[in-house]
Scaffold this motif. Sequence first.
Motif, PDB file in Angstrom:
ATOM      1  N   ARG A 110       4.805  -9.880 -12.450  1.00 45.59           N
ATOM      2  CA  ARG A 110       5.194  -9.014 -11.329  1.00 45.59           C
ATOM      3  C   ARG A 110       6.700  -9.098 -11.053  1.00 45.59           C
ATOM      4  N   ALA A 124       7.393 -18.920  -6.205  1.00 44.66           N
ATOM      5  CA  ALA A 124       6.296 -18.017  -5.845  1.00 44.66           C
ATOM      6  C   ALA A 124       5.294 -18.682  -4.905  1.00 44.66           C
ATOM      7  N   ALA A 130       9.374  -8.264  -0.096  1.00 44.98           N
ATOM      8  CA  ALA A 130       8.643  -7.422   0.849  1.00 44.98           C
ATOM      9  C   ALA A 130       7.731  -6.507   0.040  1.00 44.98           C
ATOM     10  N   GLY A 150       6.620 -13.326   6.328  1.00 48.38           N
ATOM     11  CA  GLY A 150       5.931 -14.482   5.760  1.00 48.38           C
ATOM     12  C   GLY A 150       4.554 -14.740   6.349  1.00 48.38           C
TER      13      GLY A 150
END
Length: 225
Positions: A23, A106, A117, A134
């Motif tokens: 990702r 991560a 975001a 968060g």
Amino acid sequence: MIVDLNVKGKRAIVIGGGTEGVRKVRGLLGQGCKIIVISNRVNRFLSDQAALGKIELVKAKLCDAKILDNYSDDNVFLVLAATNDRELNRMIVEKGRSMGAFVYAADDPEVSDFSYASIVNIEGVMQVAISTSGKSPIMARKVRIRAERVLRRIIKKADIENAKLQEFARQAARPRIKTVGERKEFLYSLIKDKRIQNLIKEDRIEDAKSATLELLQKWERKSTK
Ligand SMILES: C[C@@]1(CC(=O)O)c2cc3[nH]c(cc4nc(cc5[nH]c(cc(n2)[C@H]1CCC(=O)O)[C@@](C)(CC(=O)O)[C@@H]5CCC(=O)O)C(CC(=O)O)=C4CCC(=O)O)c(CCC(=O)O)c3CC(=O)O
Ligand SMILES: NC(=O)C1=CN([C@@H]2O[C@H](COP(=O)(O)OP(=O)(O)OC[C@H]3O[C@@H](n4cnc5c(N)ncnc54)[C@H](O)[C@@H]3O)[C@@H](O)[C@H]2O)C=CC1
């Protein structure tokens, strides 16, 4: 605080090539930065990207972050730790930071220099970011999906084309119109200009650019008076 990082021409190292690592790589691809991926397991996506020359792939099983010493002369801008080994991610973050890079783990927002975001990206031009600071990635994702439907209605093709034309006009105007105030007025005038807006509607982008340059010439004459 949400900021948009400029990674163009810089180096980013992603360690760990699983779901999260991939990702992170996807987010970096197409941004004009050099991507190095270090991982002991390598999936199809990563080997394909390496074959295409989009990333540099290093297959290695790490016990610590010493491998980063190999890149200490390379002006590394970003180090992203995305292994499923918490201790290793910590070591990577510490090492990356000592090299002067921005770092991210991560599995640990506390030690990261930034977080991700949830992004609505329209044509690679407009981005809308949703963050819960968060608290809940799932809620960021849920609201992003809802927002996406609305935003794709509100942000029209003409808005995207106007943004691109503004980029062109801003570059052209900077050396030719003297003051910030006048440049601002010129740029606003393009948005209101019926001829330019019609050309955009008709998808005649090159003609819209020519019309912009014509207007710029008029402003330039006014501005040098
Ligand atoms: C703090 C933050 C920092 C950062 O990592 O960037 C962070 C941290 C962590 N995420 C974890 C888990 C999950 N993350 C997702 C999804 C996303 N996570 C994203 C951002 C952020 N995640 C930052 C805060 C953003 C904010 O506050 O709004 C999104 C929005 C953007 C992106 O990542 O690109 C993306 C949705 C993209 C989209 O679809 O739009 C899902 C849901 C799913 O996958 O379906 C889960 C499983 C559910 C759960 O665990 O909640 C874990 C625990 C790992 C573990 O338990 O091992 C941590 C670590 C921790 O919190 O300690
Ligand atoms: N930030 C976020 O939104 C999210 C974060 N996470 C966190 O991200 C981390 C990674 O999760 P996933 O990608 O799902 O795991 P994964 O198991 O799919 O991938 C881990 C990768 O790290 C590599 N790796 C592990 N140990 C290594 C070593 N010693 N040397 C070299 N490579 C090594 C593996 O080969 C694999 O490619 C987890 O700690 C998880 O908690 C998970 C979900 C969301």
